[in-house]
Design an enzyme around this catalytic site. Structure first.
Site: not given
Ligand code: ATR
Length: 280
Positions: A66, A70, A133
């Site tokens: 996790t 990953k 994304a």
């Molecule tokens: P995960 O593996 O959990 O998807 P990640 O690859 O770091 O973790 O991606 C986090 C996602 O949550 C991204 O889409 C991020 O947006 P950005 O690409 O703009 O960073 C989104 N995200 C995280 N915190 C956010 C927030 N407070 N508001 C909007 N989007 C958020």
């Protein structure tokens, strides 16, 4: 028939203390009569490869992976399933006796099974909005497109990241992308929150409007991290809303099937988790 000695399995993550995977896998083992030893292992952020290697050498036969490992697990696998290659992430490793590792990703299949079997949603022909994304969104996009929706629109705070993801998956179906401030005209049938905003107790900055009214809203996270989005969904007039408890159990069932050749029953385990998160 029970094995002579329990096989060793583990979930690796950081943090990992609140993982429900050991509890779920022990229930699966009891249900199917397998002797399984399944533990949670906290790996240092820069020490996942070494921790996995040590576990494998000590007789580990399988691992779940996790956050935040990953993607590293995908790189560390000698061989991967097609769905793990597309996700560029591995949540399940088969640790073979010859020292090699096979990587799979059961997250997308787990989500799809929860949506279509447990929640009874028809995805074919539907209009789906995917918020986020990052790794979580990437992991489920392939299986979502395979379900044959009319369109999946990916909306992300960083629009460019959403466009890159959509471009990559365009050969697999109708997928479009943009920023959170430029959503296409609704209504949507299904709105999936795959952002990690809820981990910090917040919502993504979603634009105003009634675009989620009538939609089924689903957060890939479970427990408190899903709360902000589920509360928002209710206030928007969503048809219904669910957190990712079912996805969690279904992805675990897929992993269990890969390791043990039998797919456990999930309904009662999902219900037990919903009644109250048990102590692990
Ligand atoms: P995960 O593996 O959990 O998807 P990640 O690859 O770091 O973790 O991606 C986090 C996602 O949550 C991204 O889409 C991020 O947006 P950005 O690409 O703009 O960073 C989104 N995200 C995280 N915190 C956010 C927030 N407070 N508001 C909007 N989007 C958020």
């Amino acid at each position: 028939m029970a094995d002579a000695a329990p096989g060793r399995y583990a979930v690796f993550g950081n943090p990992i203390a609140h993982s429900r995977s050991p509890w779920i896998h022990r229930r699966f083992a009891a249900q199917t009569g397998r002797r399984v030893d399944y533990e949670a292992i906290l790996a240092p952020r820069d020490g996942f490869a070494a921790a996995l290697e040590a576990f494998h050498r000590a007789g580990g036969r399988g691992a779940n992976v996790t956050l935040p490992f990953k993607e590293e697990a995908w790189r560390l696998a000698d061989e991967c399933s097609a769905r793990a290659r597309r996700a560029r992430a591995v949540n399940t490793l088969v640790l073979r006796a010859d020292g090699t590792r096979f990587g799979d990703n059961t997250d997308g299949a787990g989500l799809l099974r929860d949506l279509s079997v447990n929640l009874g949603l028809e995805l074919a022909g539907g209009r789906i909005l995917l918020l986020g994304a990052g790794g979580a969104a990437r992991g489920v996009l392939g299986p979502l497109l395979e379900a044959g929706p009319a369109r999946v629109h990916i909306a992300n705070r960083t629009a460019e990241r959403a466009r890159a993801l959509a471009g990559e998956f365009a050969p697999s179906g109708a997928v479009s992308a943009g920023g959170l401030d430029a959503l296409p005209q609704g209504p949507f049938d299904l709105v999936l929150n795959a952002t990690s905003a809820g981990v910090g107790g917040t919502l993504p900055p979603l634009p105003p409007g009634r675009w989620a009214a009538g939609a089924f809203c689903y957060d890939l996270a479970y427990g408190p991290a899903a709360r902000p989005f589920l509360d928002w969904a209710k206030a928007q007039g969503a048809r219904d809303a669910s957190d990712g408890t079912g996805m969690l159990v279904e992805q675990a069932a897929e992993s269990f099937a890969l390791w043990h050749g039998v797919r456990p029953q999930t309904t009662e385990i999902i219900a037990a988790l919903r009644r109250g998160m048990p102590a692990v």
